[in-house]
Design a protein around this motif. Sequence first.
Motif, PDB file in Angstrom:
ATOM      1  N   UNK A  25      39.751  29.926  11.015  1.00 49.39           N
ATOM      2  CA  UNK A  25      40.019  30.208  12.431  1.00 49.39           C
ATOM      3  C   UNK A  25      38.814  30.815  13.148  1.00 49.39           C
ATOM      4  N   UNK A  26      37.706  31.011  12.434  1.00 49.41           N
ATOM      5  CA  UNK A  26      36.555  31.710  13.017  1.00 49.41           C
ATOM      6  C   UNK A  26      35.242  30.967  12.754  1.00 49.41           C
ATOM      7  N   UNK A  27      35.274  29.661  12.907  1.00 48.79           N
ATOM      8  CA  UNK A  27      34.106  28.858  12.589  1.00 48.79           C
ATOM      9  C   UNK A  27      32.890  29.235  13.430  1.00 48.79           C
ATOM     10  N   UNK A  28      33.087  29.480  14.733  1.00 50.31           N
ATOM     11  CA  UNK A  28      31.946  29.827  15.584  1.00 50.31           C
ATOM     12  C   UNK A  28      31.337  31.157  15.159  1.00 50.31           C
ATOM     13  N   UNK A  29      32.164  32.099  14.743  1.00 51.74           N
ATOM     14  CA  UNK A  29      31.666  33.393  14.266  1.00 51.74           C
ATOM     15  C   UNK A  29      30.913  33.220  12.950  1.00 51.74           C
ATOM     16  N   UNK A  30      31.417  32.381  12.066  1.00 54.68           N
ATOM     17  CA  UNK A  30      30.733  32.117  10.797  1.00 54.68           C
ATOM     18  C   UNK A  30      29.348  31.532  11.060  1.00 54.68           C
ATOM     19  N   UNK A  31      29.290  30.542  11.944  1.00 55.55           N
ATOM     20  CA  UNK A  31      28.002  29.930  12.306  1.00 55.55           C
ATOM     21  C   UNK A  31      27.032  30.972  12.862  1.00 55.55           C
ATOM     22  N   UNK A  32      27.551  31.820  13.738  1.00 59.24           N
ATOM     23  CA  UNK A  32      26.722  32.847  14.370  1.00 59.24           C
ATOM     24  C   UNK A  32      26.146  33.806  13.339  1.00 59.24           C
TER      25      UNK A  32
END
Length: 281
Positions: free
Chosen positions: A68-75
């Motif tokens: 649910x937190x793919x953008x945070x993982x990428x960041x």
Amino acid sequence: MCRMISIISNSDNLLSSDLIKYYVIESDKSLLKQSKFNPSRFQKDGWGIGYYKDGKTFIFKSPNPIYNELSLVNNKIEKVNSNFFLIHIRNASNPRQIEKDKLIGIENTQPFSYQNYIFSHNGTLSIVDEVFENLGKYKKYVKGLNDSEVLFWHFIKHIDAYADVKTALYTMRDEINTIWVSVKKDYRKLKKPYNGINVFVYDGSTFYALCDFKMEKETYSLMTPKWEYGSYAFRKEKSCVVISSEPCDYKEWKKIDPVSIVTIEKNLNIRIESIDKIVER
């Protein structure tokens, strides 16, 4: 049960964000894909990363499902500038049989760190209360209600006693089995004090992994049929070594079976030490 990956590069090369993203997000059996592959074994109870920033441990943790937190993982991956990277995704074990929501939260999420050590665990420490009672002065540092944090401080107790990671892993395990001898009468449904103490440890220079995981009933990994759940997978590349709870793609991976201690040095020499022999690769 949980899943985890470490990537260790040699002294001359920092890990690229593209390499990390490949294993965490993009590969055929990436950690992200493992996290939501099997609805009955979702890795939904938090995730965290660890690496070194300006010579000090840096930990980021979230209590939410990684999927649910793919953008945070990428960041967070984009900001990694290190020779070492660890990521852990959590499917919370509950040996104390407490309310599930009490097991979720930052304090229960991995990895853990102390001084220059970064630590993560996969498995279940069944006699968590008994091990906690043997922590001595380290009891005050336990913030959560999960078995992995108790195992972490149990390891730190042995590090402080012996000042050597490999010795601490051995004696940590031995003490758990010693405690078990005196308490197993209270656990008539159990045959052993844990079903897994698979542990990753990095001290800022050398990586160590304890592989000691054997289910009473044969259980296989999430995405690789017939790959035993407790056996590590590793691959040595030109400038790094990747070690994972299970293979992350369809390429060739070598297997590390219980009971073993793996050592990966700065020059990427891999040493696998079992009860019977030491294997150089």
